[in-house]
Design a protein around this motif. Sequence first.
Motif, PDB file in Angstrom:
ATOM      1  N   CYS A  45      32.950 -16.995  12.684  1.00 30.95           N
ATOM      2  CA  CYS A  45      31.960 -17.754  13.460  1.00 30.95           C
ATOM      3  C   CYS A  45      32.667 -18.742  14.380  1.00 30.95           C
ATOM      4  O   CYS A  45      32.315 -18.883  15.556  1.00 30.95           O
ATOM      5  CB  CYS A  45      31.003 -18.489  12.515  1.00 30.95           C
ATOM      6  SG  CYS A  45      29.797 -19.529  13.369  1.00 30.95           S
ATOM      7  N   HIS A  68      32.470 -17.865   7.959  1.00 37.76           N
ATOM      8  CA  HIS A  68      32.826 -19.150   8.591  1.00 37.76           C
ATOM      9  C   HIS A  68      33.934 -19.000   9.626  1.00 37.76           C
ATOM     10  O   HIS A  68      33.820 -19.475  10.759  1.00 37.76           O
ATOM     11  CB  HIS A  68      33.245 -20.151   7.514  1.00 37.76           C
ATOM     12  CG  HIS A  68      33.862 -21.401   8.054  1.00 37.76           C
ATOM     13  ND1 HIS A  68      35.195 -21.485   8.414  1.00 37.76           N
ATOM     14  CD2 HIS A  68      33.327 -22.621   8.338  1.00 37.76           C
ATOM     15  CE1 HIS A  68      35.452 -22.691   8.875  1.00 37.76           C
ATOM     16  NE2 HIS A  68      34.339 -23.399   8.842  1.00 37.76           N
ATOM     17  N   GLY A 125      16.162 -20.677   9.619  1.00 39.11           N
ATOM     18  CA  GLY A 125      16.601 -22.068   9.558  1.00 39.11           C
ATOM     19  C   GLY A 125      15.593 -23.067   9.069  1.00 39.11           C
ATOM     20  O   GLY A 125      15.418 -24.114   9.680  1.00 39.11           O
ATOM     21  N   PHE A 132      22.881 -27.307   6.162  1.00 40.08           N
ATOM     22  CA  PHE A 132      21.890 -26.246   6.113  1.00 40.08           C
ATOM     23  C   PHE A 132      21.234 -26.180   4.744  1.00 40.08           C
ATOM     24  O   PHE A 132      21.826 -26.496   3.727  1.00 40.08           O
ATOM     25  CB  PHE A 132      22.488 -24.889   6.502  1.00 40.08           C
ATOM     26  CG  PHE A 132      23.762 -24.528   5.792  1.00 40.08           C
ATOM     27  CD1 PHE A 132      23.737 -23.748   4.648  1.00 40.08           C
ATOM     28  CD2 PHE A 132      24.991 -24.970   6.277  1.00 40.08           C
ATOM     29  CE1 PHE A 132      24.903 -23.405   3.999  1.00 40.08           C
ATOM     30  CE2 PHE A 132      26.172 -24.631   5.629  1.00 40.08           C
ATOM     31  CZ  PHE A 132      26.129 -23.837   4.484  1.00 40.08           C
ATOM     32  N   ARG A 171      24.866 -20.526  -1.777  1.00 35.86           N
ATOM     33  CA  ARG A 171      25.426 -20.758  -0.439  1.00 35.86           C
ATOM     34  C   ARG A 171      26.648 -21.651  -0.575  1.00 35.86           C
ATOM     35  O   ARG A 171      26.689 -22.544  -1.432  1.00 35.86           O
ATOM     36  CB  ARG A 171      24.385 -21.380   0.487  1.00 35.86           C
ATOM     37  CG  ARG A 171      23.091 -20.580   0.543  1.00 35.86           C
ATOM     38  CD  ARG A 171      22.268 -20.890   1.752  1.00 35.86           C
ATOM     39  NE  ARG A 171      22.911 -20.406   2.981  1.00 35.86           N
ATOM     40  CZ  ARG A 171      22.322 -20.397   4.161  1.00 35.86           C
ATOM     41  NH1 ARG A 171      21.077 -20.844   4.290  1.00 35.86           N
ATOM     42  NH2 ARG A 171      22.938 -19.949   5.235  1.00 35.86           N
ATOM     43  N   TYR A 212      22.894 -19.523   8.974  1.00 37.94           N
ATOM     44  CA  TYR A 212      24.272 -19.969   9.192  1.00 37.94           C
ATOM     45  C   TYR A 212      25.131 -18.719   9.076  1.00 37.94           C
ATOM     46  O   TYR A 212      24.982 -17.947   8.125  1.00 37.94           O
ATOM     47  CB  TYR A 212      24.666 -21.001   8.140  1.00 37.94           C
ATOM     48  CG  TYR A 212      26.046 -21.602   8.316  1.00 37.94           C
ATOM     49  CD1 TYR A 212      26.368 -22.314   9.474  1.00 37.94           C
ATOM     50  CD2 TYR A 212      27.011 -21.480   7.327  1.00 37.94           C
ATOM     51  CE1 TYR A 212      27.625 -22.884   9.632  1.00 37.94           C
ATOM     52  CE2 TYR A 212      28.270 -22.049   7.481  1.00 37.94           C
ATOM     53  CZ  TYR A 212      28.577 -22.742   8.631  1.00 37.94           C
ATOM     54  OH  TYR A 212      29.838 -23.307   8.785  1.00 37.94           O
ATOM     55  N   GLN A 213      26.013 -18.497  10.062  1.00 39.07           N
ATOM     56  CA  GLN A 213      26.793 -17.264  10.072  1.00 39.07           C
ATOM     57  C   GLN A 213      27.488 -17.046   8.732  1.00 39.07           C
ATOM     58  O   GLN A 213      28.037 -17.977   8.137  1.00 39.07           O
ATOM     59  CB  GLN A 213      27.836 -17.312  11.189  1.00 39.07           C
ATOM     60  CG  GLN A 213      27.255 -17.210  12.590  1.00 39.07           C
ATOM     61  CD  GLN A 213      26.863 -15.791  12.968  1.00 39.07           C
ATOM     62  OE1 GLN A 213      26.907 -14.881  12.145  1.00 39.07           O
ATOM     63  NE2 GLN A 213      26.479 -15.586  14.224  1.00 39.07           N
ATOM     64  N   SER A 230      23.591 -24.904  16.028  1.00 37.82           N
ATOM     65  CA  SER A 230      25.054 -24.879  15.912  1.00 37.82           C
ATOM     66  C   SER A 230      25.765 -24.569  17.228  1.00 37.82           C
ATOM     67  O   SER A 230      26.769 -25.209  17.562  1.00 37.82           O
ATOM     68  CB  SER A 230      25.486 -23.881  14.835  1.00 37.82           C
ATOM     69  OG  SER A 230      24.968 -22.597  15.097  1.00 37.82           O
ATOM     70  N   ASN A 276      21.262 -32.362  12.393  1.00 40.70           N
ATOM     71  CA  ASN A 276      22.666 -32.056  12.672  1.00 40.70           C
ATOM     72  C   ASN A 276      23.189 -32.817  13.887  1.00 40.70           C
ATOM     73  O   ASN A 276      24.357 -33.209  13.920  1.00 40.70           O
ATOM     74  CB  ASN A 276      22.843 -30.544  12.869  1.00 40.70           C
ATOM     75  CG  ASN A 276      22.830 -29.787  11.556  1.00 40.70           C
ATOM     76  OD1 ASN A 276      23.269 -30.299  10.535  1.00 40.70           O
ATOM     77  ND2 ASN A 276      22.302 -28.571  11.573  1.00 40.70           N
ATOM     78  N   ILE A 318      27.850 -29.010  10.026  1.00 36.18           N
ATOM     79  CA  ILE A 318      26.571 -28.299   9.997  1.00 36.18           C
ATOM     80  C   ILE A 318      25.982 -28.430   8.594  1.00 36.18           C
ATOM     81  O   ILE A 318      26.592 -27.990   7.611  1.00 36.18           O
ATOM     82  CB  ILE A 318      26.730 -26.812  10.353  1.00 36.18           C
ATOM     83  CG1 ILE A 318      27.228 -26.646  11.787  1.00 36.18           C
ATOM     84  CG2 ILE A 318      25.405 -26.076  10.167  1.00 36.18           C
ATOM     85  CD1 ILE A 318      26.243 -27.080  12.848  1.00 36.18           C
TER      86      ILE A 318
END
Length: 434
Positions: A223, A220, A424, A210, A134, A216-217, A251, A279, A208
């Motif tokens: 999003c 980036h 999540g 994670f 990621r 998470y989209q 988010s 967050n 954010i």
Amino acid sequence: MRFFMKCPKAKLCGGCPLISVPYKQQAQKKQKQVEELVKKSGLKITVNPVVMAKEPFGYRNKVIVGFAKDREKKVYSGLYAPKSHRVINTSGCAMQPAIVNRIIDAITRMVGSMKIQIYNPKTGTGLLRHVLIRYGKETDQVMVVFVTAEKNFPSRKNLVNALRTEFPQITTILQNINPRDTSIVLQDETLLLYGKGMIEDQLGPIKIAFSPSAFYQINHDQCLVLYEMAKQSLGLTKTEAVLDTYCGVGSIGLFMADACKRVVGVEINKDAIVNARYNAQLNHIDNIRFVAEDSTKFMVDAAKRHNYYDVIILDPPRAGTTPAFIESACALKPKKILYISCDPTTQIRDLLIFRKHGYVTHQLSLVDMFPNTEHIESLCVLEYDPNVKKQQWIKPAKEFTNRPTSSKNKKIKFDSAKSVKKSGRPMKYKKNHH
């Protein structure tokens, strides 16, 4: 900037079936498909032109690769061929950031040189099943997760040290243990080998954080475009109470918080709520709270208690929301309802139910979150119209009158990247000092 390219592996891995189609044509194709869905539904909705990505390549911030050996017994890695356990060598994939490709190639090389046993799904033998990577685009932080069939991981210490030395961008490394015969990549037991177990990214004004399984989209930049469009379309004035359902790690609600009076986020996954609260603290946002509860149940209870929210936001899984959610949301009589979807088919099906309760939209906006694939993201704002039930309209096609139980029931299929949305789950790590 390239707007299309030839990929010799495209037909084998199936990850980007439209990569050889000029990008503008991809957008036109997706818009036409959504227009056909709207026409068949009978709804009077204008489908706005697709908001195309400025960069249609190198955007995937989450990658899962498997491992195999060629005829010369040399280890290679890559994506799986559709509906199979066959690994396709996708080294240098154009959909992935350059740093991610370099790390994957390095891991593949190290796995071979350290003689780490590769898992064989046919025999159930071997150790290394997958590697999950990621990436935080704005922070340049990278997470590496080794998914192994058992806890014992020879060469783990050397592998971690080698990666840390070669790639300072890697800020956390984990080992997830998956002994089950399943296509689900991550299981519950995770060991923390290095770092905090999470990475951060900057999404416009908010940070954010994670963990491996947190939603998470995947794009980036798009999003950020989607969230800014959503925020602008609501026209918040700092006086509204906002309910953010299916909120995941929070988010969207965090993105809206500075423009409204207060936000309540609802998510069924308790671990995702822990991540969302973290967050909120990370961004010093104190006008938002999160509730660990099923979104439909929360909405039904809110309607019974006559709770009021000026704005209701929903961004459900690809299956869409439930009739009970829609009925209860409309019963609260919010000023606006923002519906974000990764599957226009189920979204339009749900819009038909919203219409029965007097909530309508006149335009649908499309954001290309997934260039070179057949996926599309859509959003709309619904408002109450007391005269809507008196209006004559075309009877919808059959696929919209019966709620489908699978994608096979759909005439036009949008295979979403969010097949299981908003998981999540920040892992409960066990520290392992390598």
